[in-house]
Design an enzyme around this catalytic site. Structure first.
Site, PDB file in Angstrom:
ATOM      1  CG  ASP A  99      -7.139   1.617  -7.454  1.00 27.73           C
ATOM      2  OD1 ASP A  99      -7.015   1.836  -8.648  1.00 27.73           O
ATOM      3  OD2 ASP A  99      -7.773   2.354  -6.683  1.00 27.73           O
ATOM      4  CB  THR A 100      -3.190   0.165 -10.521  1.00 24.07           C
ATOM      5  OG1 THR A 100      -2.331   0.010  -9.389  1.00 24.07           O
ATOM      6  CG2 THR A 100      -3.668   1.598 -10.609  1.00 24.07           C
ATOM      7  N   GLY A 101      -3.639  -2.778  -9.210  1.00 24.61           N
ATOM      8  CA  GLY A 101      -3.067  -4.116  -9.104  1.00 24.61           C
ATOM      9  C   GLY A 101      -1.547  -4.128  -9.045  1.00 24.61           C
ATOM     10  CG  LEU A 125      -2.401  -8.701  -5.427  1.00 24.85           C
ATOM     11  CD1 LEU A 125      -1.969  -9.284  -4.086  1.00 24.85           C
ATOM     12  CD2 LEU A 125      -3.913  -8.829  -5.591  1.00 24.85           C
ATOM     13  CD  GLU A 130      -2.865  -5.614  -1.238  1.00 19.60           C
ATOM     14  OE1 GLU A 130      -3.080  -4.613  -0.519  1.00 19.60           O
ATOM     15  OE2 GLU A 130      -1.872  -5.728  -1.969  1.00 19.60           O
ATOM     16  NE  ARG A 146      -2.791   4.591   8.631  1.00 19.89           N
ATOM     17  CZ  ARG A 146      -2.609   4.183   7.374  1.00 19.89           C
ATOM     18  NH1 ARG A 146      -3.466   3.336   6.836  1.00 19.89           N
ATOM     19  NH2 ARG A 146      -1.599   4.622   6.660  1.00 19.89           N
TER      20      ARG A 146
END
Lengths: 122, 163
Positions: free
Chosen positions: B85-87, B90, B81, B148
């Site tokens: 962050d918040t998960g 994932l 990843e 990017r």
């Protein structure tokens, strides 16, 4: 408040949620999108009672995530105005030490909004 | 990168993990991590339509835009990843992969913001950096698909009208 609520898939409550703000609705939609089970205001925590046992102060977090056993309160108030909410949260943690609760501030929501392109205007 | 590679190589010695990059921001990280990983390993990619993205296309449930090409049954999967962050992403990936019968599922993230977790039960085993609540661009990280290509991570300061 007349917020249009879609048919949620990960909602685990019984009564249809009636959100108090667009930010709450958007958070519900994000949780639903990622399949994270959630409930809306399922529990009110008593913080203070008077001598007769009447509740004088209580706190109802916005969301409960049963798989995480986590309560989530969100606020769109500016950081300088969340003192009262922070105080309630401290009381809750003191009185219910086993309860996991997380406060998402306006800044957190703005970050989420940038990441998920949310409309959290209150 | 060398430290991460050495730690992963130690833990996966004698095995041949599959590095699964979560597109698009992890692209540069997985390329560098792969070259810093001195054990045999495969590489695959997955891409989800993030909430609010153009690819979401009005769908109310998460969509897999690109699924794995490899069969992960019995294999050690290491999700790569860019940031946890918040998960939520994932959590979705690891639960989806677990249903396919892998030997193990773990995750490595370049950046971590643990204070913003909504989902705690995550298989994050390796973390590059715990970072403050700031926006980053470069090294695969974008804002509206820009920057990017910058060779390293840079802090982004948005003007008031972009907030």
């Amino acid at each position: 408040m007349g917020l249009d609520t879609p048919a949620f898939r990960a909602f685990r409550g019984t009564e249809p949620p009636r959100f108090a703000s667009p930010a709450e609705l958007e958070c519900a939609k994000v949780l639903d999108y990622y399949g994270v089970p959630w409930e809306y205001e399922p529990r009110t925590f008593v913080l203070e009672q008077d001598e007769d046992g009447r509740v004088t102060e209580a706190f109802t977090p916005d969301f409960y995530l049963p798989e995480q056993d986590l309560y989530v309160e969100i606020t769109v108030m500016k950081q300088s105005l969340v003192t009262r909410k922070n105080r309630k949260l401290r009381k809750l943690r003191a009185r219910y030490p086993d309860v996991k609760v997380k406060l998402f501030y306006r800044r957190d929501l703005e970050r989420l909004a940038q990441h998920f392109h949310l409309d959290i205007a209150s | 990168m060398g430290e991460l590679g050495a730690e992963i190589a130690h833990d996966y010695a004698g095995r041949e993990p599959i590095l699964v990059g979560s597109l698009k921001a992890s692209l540069v990280f997985i390329a560098d991590l792969s070259r810093a990983l001195p054990i045999l390993h495969a590489i695959d990619f997955v891409e989800l339509a993030g909430y609010g993205s153009a690819q979401m296309g009005g769908h109310e449930q998460i969509r897999v835009l690109k699924d794995l090409d490899l069969d992960i049954r019995g294999r050690d999967v290491l999700i790569v990843e860019d940031v946890v962050d918040t998960g939520l992403t994932l959590n979705y990936l690891s639960r989806t992969f677990e249903l396919r019968g892998p030997a193990s599922v773990a995750a490595v993230t370049l950046l971590d913001r643990p204070y913003r977790r909504l989902v705690d039960d995550l298989p994050v085993r390796y973390v590059g950096f715990v970072v403050p609540d700031e926006l980053f661009v470069g090294y695969g990280f974008d804002i509206d698909e820009r920057y990017r290509e910058l060779p390293d991570l840079r802090l982004l300061h948005l003007s008031a009208d972009r907030r």
